[in-house]
Design an enzyme around this catalytic site. Structure first.
Site, PDB file in Angstrom:
ATOM      1  N   HIS A   1       4.894   7.732   5.480  1.00  0.00           N
ATOM      2  CA  HIS A   1       4.602   6.944   4.280  1.00  0.00           C
ATOM      3  C   HIS A   1       4.885   5.445   4.406  1.00  0.00           C
ATOM      4  CE1 HIS A   1       4.393   7.671  -0.356  1.00  0.00           C
ATOM      5  NE2 HIS A   1       3.816   6.552  -0.038  1.00  0.00           N
TER       6      HIS A   1
ATOM      7  N   LEU B   1      -8.135  -0.845  -6.676  1.00  0.00           N
ATOM      8  CA  LEU B   1      -8.382  -1.725  -7.834  1.00  0.00           C
ATOM      9  C   LEU B   1      -7.118  -2.535  -8.152  1.00  0.00           C
ATOM     10  CD1 LEU B   1     -10.298   0.733 -10.205  1.00  0.00           C
ATOM     11  CD2 LEU B   1     -11.248  -0.897  -8.549  1.00  0.00           C
TER      12      LEU B   1
ATOM     13  N   GLY C   1      -7.689   5.860  -7.704  1.00  0.00           N
ATOM     14  CA  GLY C   1      -6.435   6.326  -8.302  1.00  0.00           C
ATOM     15  C   GLY C   1      -6.544   6.773  -9.744  1.00  0.00           C
TER      16      GLY C   1
ATOM     17  N   GLN D   1      -2.976   4.080   6.279  1.00  0.00           N
ATOM     18  CA  GLN D   1      -3.231   3.878   4.837  1.00  0.00           C
ATOM     19  C   GLN D   1      -2.487   2.615   4.394  1.00  0.00           C
ATOM     20  OE1 GLN D   1      -2.092   5.958   0.630  1.00  0.00           O
ATOM     21  NE2 GLN D   1      -2.800   7.336   2.228  1.00  0.00           N
TER      22      GLN D   1
ATOM     23  N   ASP E   1      -5.556  12.451  -1.572  1.00  0.00           N
ATOM     24  CA  ASP E   1      -4.354  11.889  -0.965  1.00  0.00           C
ATOM     25  C   ASP E   1      -3.109  12.204  -1.796  1.00  0.00           C
ATOM     26  OD1 ASP E   1      -3.074  10.055   1.009  1.00  0.00           O
ATOM     27  OD2 ASP E   1      -2.605   8.938  -0.815  1.00  0.00           O
TER      28      ASP E   1
ATOM     29  N   SER F   1      -4.484   1.773  -3.798  1.00  0.00           N
ATOM     30  CA  SER F   1      -4.674   0.882  -4.962  1.00  0.00           C
ATOM     31  C   SER F   1      -5.898  -0.019  -4.784  1.00  0.00           C
ATOM     32  CB  SER F   1      -3.424   0.030  -5.212  1.00  0.00           C
ATOM     33  OG  SER F   1      -2.367   0.831  -5.648  1.00  0.00           O
TER      34      SER F   1
ATOM     35  N   TYR G   1       5.108  12.207  -4.838  1.00  0.00           N
ATOM     36  CA  TYR G   1       4.307  11.833  -6.016  1.00  0.00           C
ATOM     37  C   TYR G   1       4.582  12.755  -7.201  1.00  0.00           C
ATOM     38  CZ  TYR G   1       1.524   8.574  -3.171  1.00  0.00           C
ATOM     39  OH  TYR G   1       1.108   7.541  -2.373  1.00  0.00           O
TER      40      TYR G   1
ATOM     41  N   SER H   1       1.118   5.047   7.280  1.00  0.00           N
ATOM     42  CA  SER H   1       0.801   4.270   6.091  1.00  0.00           C
ATOM     43  C   SER H   1       1.709   3.048   6.057  1.00  0.00           C
ATOM     44  CB  SER H   1       1.000   5.135   4.843  1.00  0.00           C
ATOM     45  OG  SER H   1       0.735   4.385   3.683  1.00  0.00           O
ATOM     46  N   ASN H   2       1.117   1.927   5.684  1.00  0.00           N
ATOM     47  CA  ASN H   2       1.867   0.658   5.572  1.00  0.00           C
ATOM     48  C   ASN H   2       2.450   0.220   6.912  1.00  0.00           C
ATOM     49  OD1 ASN H   2       1.625   0.411   2.605  1.00  0.00           O
ATOM     50  ND2 ASN H   2       2.851   2.272   2.607  1.00  0.00           N
TER      51      ASN H   2
HETATM   52  N1  LIG Z   1       0.629   4.670   0.848  1.00  0.00           N
HETATM   53  C1  LIG Z   1       1.183   4.035  -0.153  1.00  0.00           C
HETATM   54  O1  LIG Z   1       2.227   3.379   0.003  1.00  0.00           O
HETATM   55  C2  LIG Z   1       0.554   4.108  -1.494  1.00  0.00           C
HETATM   56  C3  LIG Z   1       1.002   3.297  -2.551  1.00  0.00           C
HETATM   57  C4  LIG Z   1       0.345   3.396  -3.780  1.00  0.00           C
HETATM   58  C5  LIG Z   1      -0.732   4.276  -3.939  1.00  0.00           C
HETATM   59  N2  LIG Z   1      -1.120   5.055  -2.881  1.00  0.00           N
HETATM   60  C6  LIG Z   1      -2.282   5.965  -2.975  1.00  0.00           C
HETATM   61  O2  LIG Z   1      -3.364   5.234  -3.505  1.00  0.00           O
HETATM   62  C7  LIG Z   1      -3.920   5.958  -4.593  1.00  0.00           C
HETATM   63  C8  LIG Z   1      -4.543   5.007  -5.561  1.00  0.00           C
HETATM   64  O3  LIG Z   1      -3.584   4.091  -6.052  1.00  0.00           O
HETATM   65  P1  LIG Z   1      -3.726   3.517  -7.512  1.00  0.00           P
HETATM   66  O4  LIG Z   1      -3.677   4.630  -8.464  1.00  0.00           O
HETATM   67  O5  LIG Z   1      -2.778   2.404  -7.669  1.00  0.00           O
HETATM   68  O6  LIG Z   1      -5.250   2.967  -7.412  1.00  0.00           O
HETATM   69  P2  LIG Z   1      -6.174   2.070  -8.310  1.00  0.00           P
HETATM   70  O7  LIG Z   1      -7.493   2.761  -8.323  1.00  0.00           O
HETATM   71  O8  LIG Z   1      -6.092   0.665  -7.819  1.00  0.00           O
HETATM   72  O9  LIG Z   1      -5.529   2.082  -9.770  1.00  0.00           O
HETATM   73  C9  LIG Z   1      -5.655   3.198 -10.607  1.00  0.00           C
HETATM   74  C10 LIG Z   1      -4.985   2.839 -11.905  1.00  0.00           C
HETATM   75  O10 LIG Z   1      -5.756   1.827 -12.526  1.00  0.00           O
HETATM   76  C11 LIG Z   1      -6.178   2.292 -13.789  1.00  0.00           C
HETATM   77  N3  LIG Z   1      -7.546   1.820 -13.994  1.00  0.00           N
HETATM   78  C12 LIG Z   1      -8.647   2.180 -13.327  1.00  0.00           C
HETATM   79  N4  LIG Z   1      -9.718   1.530 -13.793  1.00  0.00           N
HETATM   80  C13 LIG Z   1      -9.267   0.743 -14.755  1.00  0.00           C
HETATM   81  C14 LIG Z   1      -9.900  -0.159 -15.610  1.00  0.00           C
HETATM   82  N5  LIG Z   1     -11.221  -0.331 -15.573  1.00  0.00           N
HETATM   83  N6  LIG Z   1      -9.153  -0.839 -16.479  1.00  0.00           N
HETATM   84  C15 LIG Z   1      -7.827  -0.634 -16.550  1.00  0.00           C
HETATM   85  N7  LIG Z   1      -7.161   0.257 -15.787  1.00  0.00           N
HETATM   86  C16 LIG Z   1      -7.881   0.919 -14.876  1.00  0.00           C
HETATM   87  C17 LIG Z   1      -6.131   3.798 -13.735  1.00  0.00           C
HETATM   88  O11 LIG Z   1      -5.968   4.303 -15.050  1.00  0.00           O
HETATM   89  P3  LIG Z   1      -6.783   5.624 -15.527  1.00  0.00           P
HETATM   90  O12 LIG Z   1      -6.169   6.781 -14.829  1.00  0.00           O
HETATM   91  O13 LIG Z   1      -6.580   5.631 -17.005  1.00  0.00           O
HETATM   92  O14 LIG Z   1      -8.216   5.398 -15.166  1.00  0.00           O
HETATM   93  C18 LIG Z   1      -4.921   4.015 -12.861  1.00  0.00           C
HETATM   94  O15 LIG Z   1      -3.727   3.896 -13.629  1.00  0.00           O
HETATM   95  C19 LIG Z   1      -2.731   6.774  -5.150  1.00  0.00           C
HETATM   96  O16 LIG Z   1      -3.184   7.902  -5.851  1.00  0.00           O
HETATM   97  C20 LIG Z   1      -2.030   7.155  -3.869  1.00  0.00           C
HETATM   98  O17 LIG Z   1      -2.666   8.292  -3.322  1.00  0.00           O
HETATM   99  C21 LIG Z   1      -0.503   4.973  -1.683  1.00  0.00           C
END
Ligand SMILES: NC(=O)c1ccc[n+]([C@@H]2O[C@H](COP(=O)([O-])OP(=O)(O)OC[C@H]3O[C@@H](n4cnc5c(N)ncnc54)[C@H](OP(=O)(O)O)[C@@H]3O)[C@@H](O)[C@H]2O)c1
Length: 294
Positions: A115, A199, A258, A167, A36, A197, A41, A145-146
């Site tokens: 988005h 997590l 993510g 999304q 994604d 997100s 980004y 998305s959203n």
């Molecule tokens: N459509 C939208 O509006 C929207 C908004 C936000 C995001 N997104 C999409 O959603 C995807 C995922 O979002 P996200 O990155 O926020 O997802 P996430 O999986 O909830 O969070 C990932 C973040 O958490 C950290 N992390 C993971 N496991 C951890 C742990 N055990 N302890 C502490 N930190 C941990 C990761 O660090 P490390 O890299 O060090 O593991 C990374 O910084 C994005 O890549 C994007 O494609 C879309």
């Protein structure tokens, strides 16, 4: 969203490229297929990193469902006084798509998403943009998305084909989509929900914790304790339980992992092998709500 490591081009170093590439390769090796992106980004650098990898290893394209998004415009674009805003005008959608195709170095986007809902969207104008991109072979499937269910319905009413995805932010720390009709609509209309997100940005994962100043910190810690107990029972990480909880929902939620950490990427892939019982699923729902069900 995180594979560039930094959002400012001036701060981007060869080691950021290397780390982003390694994260992508770890994901391919672990069997991930959906990637994604969004035009914004990493200040466009995320698409570029993936594009360079696909150019170097063209065989990977066959194993890749490329999703990307458009519609968010930064302040200062195109004039210095322009505010941060959303733009679903026909020209902007088409232009953004062409930019993503160039950066990714591919002929077509598999899933092209709007988005964040643009209050000024004209569904007929969006439809025109989609049809133009589809006729040119530049996009295979479209999504949003959203979007709230009423916004999905409004846009869908102008389109001659079904939207493929919505999304949304859904995870154990954010249950709104279970309650506001988003996931029911996905089931009824055959739309795939992608969970962003999953997590909660990290705090639900192993070793993660709520921020100290979070007013809901105590309840969140109770949720994490319940997740740890379920994880222990399944002999897996808490991250896997967070993802498996989403995937157990009948709307067939696809979590977008993510992390850019290779070990975490490999671990998260194991969520596909864990199926939670109804009892465990509800145990976690109740802990996430912080109060019993009626
Ligand atoms: N459509 C939208 O509006 C929207 C908004 C936000 C995001 N997104 C999409 O959603 C995807 C995922 O979002 P996200 O990155 O926020 O997802 P996430 O999986 O909830 O969070 C990932 C973040 O958490 C950290 N992390 C993971 N496991 C951890 C742990 N055990 N302890 C502490 N930190 C941990 C990761 O660090 P490390 O890299 O060090 O593991 C990374 O910084 C994005 O890549 C994007 O494609 C879309």
């Amino acid at each position: 969203m995180r594979i560039s490591g930094v959002w400012n081009r001036a701060d981007f170093l060869p080691e950021h490229e290397e780390r982003g590439r390694a994260a992508l390769l770890a994901a391919y090796d672990a069997g991930y297929t959906l990637f994604d992106h969004a035009d914004i980004y990493g200040n466009r650098m995320c698409e570029e990193i993936h594009g360079r990898l696909l150019k170097e290893s063209p065989d990977l394209r066959r194993r890749t469902i490329i999703a990307t998004k458009c519609g968010i415009r930064w302040s200062g674009d195109p004039t210095p006084d322009a505010p941060h805003r959303y733009d679903f005008s026909r020209d902007y959608i088409v232009r953004s798509c062409e930019g993503s195709l160039t950066r990714l170095g591919v002929d077509a986007i598999d899933v092209y998403q709007l988005h964040r809902p643009d209050e000024l969207m004209d569904p007929d104008e969006v439809c025109e943009a989609f049809l133009e991109l589809q006729a040119a072979g530049k996009v295979r499937f479209f999504g949003v998305s959203n979007f709230r269910p009423d916004q999905v319905e409004m846009l869908q009413s102008s389109l001659p084909f079904p939207l493929a995805v919505n999304q949304v932010e859904v995870h154990l720390g954010r249950l709104a989509c279970l309650e506001d009709g988003t996931l029911s609509q996905c089931i009824a209309e055959g739309i795939s929900p992608l969970a962003w997100s999953p997590l909660g940005g990290g705090w639900l994962g192993d070793g993660g914790a709520p921020r100290e100043n979070d007013p809901a910190a105590e309840q969140k810690r109770a949720l994490l304790a319940e997740m740890d107990a379920v994880a222990e029972k399944h002999g897996c990480s808490r991250t896997i339980i967070a993802l498996a909880w989403l995937m157990r929902h009948p709307s067939e939620i696809i979590p977008i992992v993510g992390s850019s950490n290779q070990e975490r990427i490999r671990d998260a892939a194991k969520a596909a092998e864990v199926e939670l019982s109804r009892e465990d699923w509800y145990r976690l729902l109740i802990a996430a709500r912080g109060r019993p069900l009626p």
